[in-house]
Design an enzyme around this catalytic site. Structure first.
Site, PDB file in Angstrom:
ATOM      1  N   ASP A 131       0.852  -1.187   0.000  1.00  0.00           N
ATOM      2  CA  ASP A 131       0.000   0.000   0.000  1.00  0.00           C
ATOM      3  C   ASP A 131       0.886   1.234   0.000  1.00  0.00           C
ATOM      4  O   ASP A 131       2.015   1.214   0.501  1.00  0.00           O
ATOM      5  CB  ASP A 131      -0.986   0.005   1.168  1.00  0.00           C
ATOM      6  CG  ASP A 131      -0.327   0.003   2.531  1.00  0.00           C
ATOM      7  OD1 ASP A 131      -0.163   1.094   3.100  1.00  0.00           O
ATOM      8  OD2 ASP A 131       0.015  -1.083   3.028  1.00  0.00           O
ATOM      9  N   ASP A 170      -9.366   3.368   6.573  1.00  0.00           N
ATOM     10  CA  ASP A 170      -8.189   3.299   7.437  1.00  0.00           C
ATOM     11  C   ASP A 170      -8.519   4.062   8.717  1.00  0.00           C
ATOM     12  O   ASP A 170      -8.569   5.294   8.731  1.00  0.00           O
ATOM     13  CB  ASP A 170      -7.003   3.935   6.701  1.00  0.00           C
ATOM     14  CG  ASP A 170      -5.725   3.974   7.526  1.00  0.00           C
ATOM     15  OD1 ASP A 170      -5.779   3.712   8.749  1.00  0.00           O
ATOM     16  OD2 ASP A 170      -4.665   4.301   6.960  1.00  0.00           O
ATOM     17  N   GLU A 190      -7.431   4.311  12.736  1.00  0.00           N
ATOM     18  CA  GLU A 190      -6.316   3.899  13.583  1.00  0.00           C
ATOM     19  C   GLU A 190      -5.924   5.039  14.505  1.00  0.00           C
ATOM     20  O   GLU A 190      -6.655   6.019  14.673  1.00  0.00           O
ATOM     21  CB  GLU A 190      -5.138   3.488  12.697  1.00  0.00           C
ATOM     22  CG  GLU A 190      -4.737   4.580  11.701  1.00  0.00           C
ATOM     23  CD  GLU A 190      -3.465   4.242  10.951  1.00  0.00           C
ATOM     24  OE1 GLU A 190      -2.402   4.216  11.620  1.00  0.00           O
ATOM     25  OE2 GLU A 190      -3.526   4.030   9.722  1.00  0.00           O
TER      26      GLU A 190
END
Length: 216
Positions: A18, A107, A109
């Site tokens: 990624d 995403d 986090e």
């Protein structure tokens, strides 16, 4: 950092990677020669940022033969999940049934912009935010998004509440095994196992399984 040959897996895997703006223009031919067969590309963050290298990265990975998808970096303290999901889809995060596009990824986090790991949200509020994002993404694209997270962050900031396992999970853990999964998933789709020399991932399955994920 453990190499692929030293990692503990329980079945076939497919190597991938990624990228974000930190990598700039990526030499996709090089990474194809290194055995990478899929890529996730950062498209957006919050509601005010689009990766300036997105086109080169997203289309360049496709050009060499990789399956590719886009991801959105969540900022749950800036705006609601509906708004961020729409921004993501409108700026490269959509999905089409072309057999080469992986479902978009959320995403979510550790907060890189402050001391509050969970962006100032209590677990029930975080679950609501994630639900807003995933429901909106599904309504816009027909697919549940991939969720990228770490088990420690997820279980802390969601309080192990909410069930998002209808969609696949992409687990970040820089170790020799994927370890415990976020609640309540019982299997992972992708494991990010290293950031050296680039973010490296293993898809949990065969190339045909990966193709099936792209096709929906």
């Amino acid at each position: 950092m453990a190499g692929v040959t030293a990692l503990t897996t329980t079945g076939p895997t497919v190597a991938g990677m990624d990228v974000s703006s930190h990598q700039g223009d990526v030499d996709w031919d090089h990474w194809w020669a290194q055995g990478k067969r899929f890529a996730y590309v950062k498209a957006t963050e919050g509601t005010g940022y689009r990766n300036p290298y997105y086109d080169q990265q997203f289309h360049g990975s496709h050009r060499v033969g990789m399956l590719r998808g886009a991801y959105h970096f969540a900022l749950p303290d800036r705006s609601d999940g509906v708004t961020q999901a729409n921004y993501f889809v409108d700026h490269g995060g959509g999905w089409t049934a072309d057999g080469t596009t992986l479902p978009g990824a959320l995403d979510i986090e550790y907060n890189p912009y402050g001391d509050d790991t969970c962006y100032g949200l209590a677990p029930d509020a975080m679950v609501t935010w994630i639900r807003q994002f995933t429901d909106t993404y599904r309504a816009r694209t027909g697919r549940a998004p991939m969720i990228y997270t770490s088990t420690l962050w997820w279980d802390r900031c969601t309080g192990r509440a909410g069930d998002f396992s209808a969609g696949p999970v992409w687990v970040a853990r820089y170790a020799d095994s994927v370890g415990p999964l976020p609640h309540p998933w019982t299997a992972h789709a992708i494991w990010q196992h290293s950031s050296t020399p680039i973010d490296q991932n293993l898809f949990n399955g065969t190339p045909d399984d990966l193709l099936a994920l792209a096709r929906g």
